[in-house]
Design a protein around this motif. Structure first.
Motif, PDB file in Angstrom:
ATOM      1  N   LEU A 140      51.004  12.760   0.118  1.00  0.00           N
ATOM      2  CA  LEU A 140      51.804  13.874   0.626  1.00  0.00           C
ATOM      3  C   LEU A 140      50.993  15.157   0.525  1.00  0.00           C
ATOM      4  O   LEU A 140      50.505  15.513  -0.547  1.00  0.00           O
ATOM      5  CB  LEU A 140      53.095  14.018  -0.185  1.00  0.00           C
ATOM      6  N   VAL A 141      50.847  15.855   1.654  1.00  0.00           N
ATOM      7  CA  VAL A 141      50.191  17.159   1.689  1.00  0.00           C
ATOM      8  C   VAL A 141      51.256  18.160   2.112  1.00  0.00           C
ATOM      9  O   VAL A 141      51.740  18.115   3.242  1.00  0.00           O
ATOM     10  CB  VAL A 141      49.000  17.174   2.671  1.00  0.00           C
ATOM     11  N   THR A 142      51.641  19.057   1.223  1.00  0.00           N
ATOM     12  CA  THR A 142      52.773  19.939   1.506  1.00  0.00           C
ATOM     13  C   THR A 142      52.398  21.199   2.262  1.00  0.00           C
ATOM     14  O   THR A 142      53.276  21.882   2.799  1.00  0.00           O
ATOM     15  CB  THR A 142      53.484  20.334   0.201  1.00  0.00           C
ATOM     16  N   GLY A 143      51.105  21.519   2.304  1.00  0.00           N
ATOM     17  CA  GLY A 143      50.689  22.729   3.007  1.00  0.00           C
ATOM     18  C   GLY A 143      49.191  22.897   2.966  1.00  0.00           C
ATOM     19  O   GLY A 143      48.466  22.041   2.431  1.00  0.00           O
ATOM     20  N   PRO A 144      48.688  23.992   3.522  1.00  0.00           N
ATOM     21  CA  PRO A 144      47.251  24.241   3.510  1.00  0.00           C
ATOM     22  C   PRO A 144      46.710  24.372   2.094  1.00  0.00           C
ATOM     23  O   PRO A 144      47.459  24.661   1.147  1.00  0.00           O
ATOM     24  CB  PRO A 144      47.125  25.572   4.266  1.00  0.00           C
ATOM     25  N   ALA A 145      45.417  24.153   1.937  1.00  0.00           N
ATOM     26  CA  ALA A 145      44.771  24.351   0.648  1.00  0.00           C
ATOM     27  C   ALA A 145      45.022  25.775   0.176  1.00  0.00           C
ATOM     28  O   ALA A 145      44.936  26.724   0.944  1.00  0.00           O
ATOM     29  CB  ALA A 145      43.280  24.080   0.768  1.00  0.00           C
ATOM     30  N   GLY A 146      45.380  25.917  -1.081  1.00  0.00           N
ATOM     31  CA  GLY A 146      45.665  27.232  -1.626  1.00  0.00           C
ATOM     32  C   GLY A 146      47.110  27.652  -1.479  1.00  0.00           C
ATOM     33  O   GLY A 146      47.484  28.758  -1.889  1.00  0.00           O
ATOM     34  N   SER A 147      47.955  26.780  -0.909  1.00  0.00           N
ATOM     35  CA  SER A 147      49.365  27.141  -0.731  1.00  0.00           C
ATOM     36  C   SER A 147      50.190  26.915  -1.985  1.00  0.00           C
ATOM     37  O   SER A 147      51.385  27.217  -2.011  1.00  0.00           O
ATOM     38  CB  SER A 147      49.972  26.338   0.431  1.00  0.00           C
ATOM     39  N   GLY A 148      49.555  26.368  -3.038  1.00  0.00           N
ATOM     40  CA  GLY A 148      50.266  26.247  -4.301  1.00  0.00           C
ATOM     41  C   GLY A 148      50.477  24.840  -4.799  1.00  0.00           C
ATOM     42  O   GLY A 148      50.782  24.642  -5.971  1.00  0.00           O
ATOM     43  N   SER A 149      50.323  23.833  -3.961  1.00  0.00           N
ATOM     44  CA  SER A 149      50.547  22.454  -4.384  1.00  0.00           C
ATOM     45  C   SER A 149      49.381  21.578  -3.949  1.00  0.00           C
ATOM     46  O   SER A 149      48.950  21.636  -2.795  1.00  0.00           O
ATOM     47  CB  SER A 149      51.849  21.909  -3.790  1.00  0.00           C
ATOM     48  N   ALA A 150      48.899  20.747  -4.878  1.00  0.00           N
ATOM     49  CA  ALA A 150      47.821  19.820  -4.561  1.00  0.00           C
ATOM     50  C   ALA A 150      48.398  18.596  -3.862  1.00  0.00           C
ATOM     51  O   ALA A 150      49.585  18.273  -4.013  1.00  0.00           O
ATOM     52  CB  ALA A 150      47.115  19.397  -5.849  1.00  0.00           C
ATOM     53  N   PRO A 151      47.592  17.896  -3.051  1.00  0.00           N
ATOM     54  CA  PRO A 151      48.061  16.651  -2.440  1.00  0.00           C
ATOM     55  C   PRO A 151      48.594  15.703  -3.500  1.00  0.00           C
ATOM     56  O   PRO A 151      48.047  15.600  -4.602  1.00  0.00           O
ATOM     57  CB  PRO A 151      46.799  16.109  -1.772  1.00  0.00           C
ATOM     58  N   LEU A 152      49.686  15.016  -3.176  1.00  0.00           N
ATOM     59  CA  LEU A 152      50.380  14.180  -4.155  1.00  0.00           C
ATOM     60  C   LEU A 152      50.388  12.722  -3.696  1.00  0.00           C
ATOM     61  O   LEU A 152      51.093  12.372  -2.744  1.00  0.00           O
ATOM     62  CB  LEU A 152      51.819  14.676  -4.331  1.00  0.00           C
ATOM     63  N   PRO A 153      49.615  11.853  -4.364  1.00  0.00           N
ATOM     64  CA  PRO A 153      49.662  10.427  -4.021  1.00  0.00           C
ATOM     65  C   PRO A 153      51.071   9.878  -4.260  1.00  0.00           C
ATOM     66  O   PRO A 153      51.701  10.166  -5.285  1.00  0.00           O
ATOM     67  CB  PRO A 153      48.647   9.797  -4.981  1.00  0.00           C
ATOM     68  N   GLY A 154      51.563   9.108  -3.294  1.00  0.00           N
ATOM     69  CA  GLY A 154      52.900   8.541  -3.439  1.00  0.00           C
ATOM     70  C   GLY A 154      54.002   9.581  -3.395  1.00  0.00           C
ATOM     71  O   GLY A 154      55.114   9.335  -3.857  1.00  0.00           O
ATOM     72  N   GLY A 155      53.710  10.735  -2.818  1.00  0.00           N
ATOM     73  CA  GLY A 155      54.703  11.797  -2.750  1.00  0.00           C
ATOM     74  C   GLY A 155      55.754  11.531  -1.689  1.00  0.00           C
ATOM     75  O   GLY A 155      55.602  10.658  -0.832  1.00  0.00           O
ATOM     76  N   ALA A 156      56.833  12.309  -1.749  1.00  0.00           N
ATOM     77  CA  ALA A 156      57.939  12.086  -0.823  1.00  0.00           C
ATOM     78  C   ALA A 156      58.676  13.390  -0.557  1.00  0.00           C
ATOM     79  O   ALA A 156      58.581  14.354  -1.313  1.00  0.00           O
ATOM     80  CB  ALA A 156      58.901  11.040  -1.385  1.00  0.00           C
ATOM     81  N   VAL A 157      59.421  13.376   0.548  1.00  0.00           N
ATOM     82  CA  VAL A 157      60.246  14.500   0.957  1.00  0.00           C
ATOM     83  C   VAL A 157      61.681  13.994   1.106  1.00  0.00           C
ATOM     84  O   VAL A 157      61.919  13.008   1.809  1.00  0.00           O
ATOM     85  CB  VAL A 157      59.762  15.088   2.292  1.00  0.00           C
ATOM     86  N   LEU A 158      62.612  14.639   0.445  1.00  0.00           N
ATOM     87  CA  LEU A 158      64.023  14.297   0.562  1.00  0.00           C
ATOM     88  C   LEU A 158      64.659  15.224   1.582  1.00  0.00           C
ATOM     89  O   LEU A 158      64.596  16.444   1.443  1.00  0.00           O
ATOM     90  CB  LEU A 158      64.727  14.443  -0.787  1.00  0.00           C
ATOM     91  N   VAL A 159      65.252  14.635   2.613  1.00  0.00           N
ATOM     92  CA  VAL A 159      65.838  15.405   3.701  1.00  0.00           C
ATOM     93  C   VAL A 159      67.351  15.275   3.679  1.00  0.00           C
ATOM     94  O   VAL A 159      67.893  14.165   3.579  1.00  0.00           O
ATOM     95  CB  VAL A 159      65.291  14.924   5.061  1.00  0.00           C
ATOM     96  N   GLU A 160      68.018  16.418   3.786  1.00  0.00           N
ATOM     97  CA  GLU A 160      69.470  16.444   3.917  1.00  0.00           C
ATOM     98  C   GLU A 160      69.803  17.287   5.142  1.00  0.00           C
ATOM     99  O   GLU A 160      69.517  18.481   5.167  1.00  0.00           O
ATOM    100  CB  GLU A 160      70.140  17.024   2.674  1.00  0.00           C
ATOM    101  N   GLY A 161      70.371  16.655   6.163  1.00  0.00           N
ATOM    102  CA  GLY A 161      70.634  17.379   7.404  1.00  0.00           C
ATOM    103  C   GLY A 161      69.345  17.775   8.064  1.00  0.00           C
ATOM    104  O   GLY A 161      68.453  16.952   8.279  1.00  0.00           O
ATOM    105  N   ASP A 162      69.203  19.057   8.367  1.00  0.00           N
ATOM    106  CA  ASP A 162      67.984  19.535   9.028  1.00  0.00           C
ATOM    107  C   ASP A 162      67.058  20.270   8.075  1.00  0.00           C
ATOM    108  O   ASP A 162      66.129  20.943   8.503  1.00  0.00           O
ATOM    109  CB  ASP A 162      68.338  20.436  10.209  1.00  0.00           C
ATOM    110  N   ARG A 163      67.296  20.111   6.766  1.00  0.00           N
ATOM    111  CA  ARG A 163      66.499  20.833   5.762  1.00  0.00           C
ATOM    112  C   ARG A 163      65.886  19.879   4.737  1.00  0.00           C
ATOM    113  O   ARG A 163      66.364  18.764   4.530  1.00  0.00           O
ATOM    114  CB  ARG A 163      67.380  21.850   5.024  1.00  0.00           C
ATOM    115  N   ILE A 164      64.829  20.356   4.101  1.00  0.00           N
ATOM    116  CA  ILE A 164      64.226  19.627   2.991  1.00  0.00           C
ATOM    117  C   ILE A 164      64.989  19.972   1.723  1.00  0.00           C
ATOM    118  O   ILE A 164      65.120  21.145   1.366  1.00  0.00           O
ATOM    119  CB  ILE A 164      62.737  19.996   2.839  1.00  0.00           C
ATOM    120  N   ALA A 165      65.527  18.945   1.063  1.00  0.00           N
ATOM    121  CA  ALA A 165      66.287  19.165  -0.164  1.00  0.00           C
ATOM    122  C   ALA A 165      65.393  19.147  -1.399  1.00  0.00           C
ATOM    123  O   ALA A 165      65.649  19.868  -2.367  1.00  0.00           O
ATOM    124  CB  ALA A 165      67.384  18.105  -0.304  1.00  0.00           C
ATOM    125  N   ASP A 166      64.334  18.343  -1.371  1.00  0.00           N
ATOM    126  CA  ASP A 166      63.459  18.258  -2.537  1.00  0.00           C
ATOM    127  C   ASP A 166      62.135  17.627  -2.133  1.00  0.00           C
ATOM    128  O   ASP A 166      62.047  16.943  -1.104  1.00  0.00           O
ATOM    129  CB  ASP A 166      64.105  17.436  -3.645  1.00  0.00           C
TER     130      ASP A 166
END
Length: 217
Positions: A10-36
């Motif tokens: 999982l890559v959540t954004g560009p380098a330097g955006s605050g989060s490193a790539p996360l192996p086995g990462g996930a996005v929880l979606v509720e409706g049209d938004r990201i919940a977690d």
């Protein structure tokens, strides 16, 4: 309905955006938004009734294409298979070539729908441009693609969001974080470096507004 989208990386954004790539990462979606956002095991444990969609490769923010008006209002995409014998399979542009096609407003709308499908199949979730054709504008809105103001860019507009980019992250539109629009894509690559090398046709899924709008068959 809650849906968990997960991939090998999982890559959540560009380098330097605050989060490193996360192996086995996930996005929880509720409706049209990201919940977690976080490790798949943690999100699945916290939301045991959520549906899970597993994608190969890397999950990233969706991509931005510049010059969407040139791609969709001044480029014609032949209707496969009905027109390709006569016109070929590639996009057609240029004043003389388009004049020979004797384009009408409905024909532009149909072409734009085919063009937006090509963009969605490349992980694109947003385009820049100013659309003056009502039929094209309607096709873009119905596709789910976000439309941003025109931006300066070098060279002709291309279906490839990475054209002229030094890094894949430069084409990311937004970041994946709680509260953000559920707008992302999955690519069958091992990370951003391979994504830039192999290109956006490695896309296996595109999600906009929480809806799966493209899935490679």
């Amino acid at each position: 309905m809650l849906t968990i989208h997960t991939a090998d990386l999982l890559v959540t954004g560009p380098a330097g955006s605050g989060s490193a790539p996360l192996p086995g990462g996930a996005v929880l979606v509720e409706g049209d938004r990201i919940a977690d956002v976080g490790p798949y095991e943690e999100l699945a444990a916290a939301s045991p009734h959520a549906r899970t969609r597993r994608w190969p490769g890397t999950l990233t923010p969706g991509l931005l294409v510049r010059g969407g008006d040139e791609l969709l209002e001044r480029t014609y995409y032949p209707d496969d298979p009905y027109e390709t014998t006569e016109l070929g399979t590639g996009p057609i542009s240029g004043p003389e070539a388009l004049a020979a096609l004797k384009m009408t407003e409905p024909r532009w709308g149909n072409s734009a729908r085919r063009g937006t499908q090509k963009l969605l199949a490349r992980g694109v979730v947003a385009v820049t441009g100013r659309f003056t054709s009502p039929a094209v504008r309607t096709a873009v809105i119905r596709s789910g693609l976000a439309v941003l103001p025109p931006a300066a860019y070098e060279g002709p507009a291309r279906l490839d969001p990475f054209a002229g980019r030094d890094a894949a992250e430069q084409a990311f539109h937004g970041t994946l974080e709680p509260g953000a629009p559920a707008r992302f894509a999955a690519f069958a690559v091992d990370g951003p470096a391979e994504l830039l090398e192999r290109g956006p046709t490695t896309c296996v899924a595109t999600v906009i507004g929480g809806r799966l709008l493209h899935r490679r068959r």
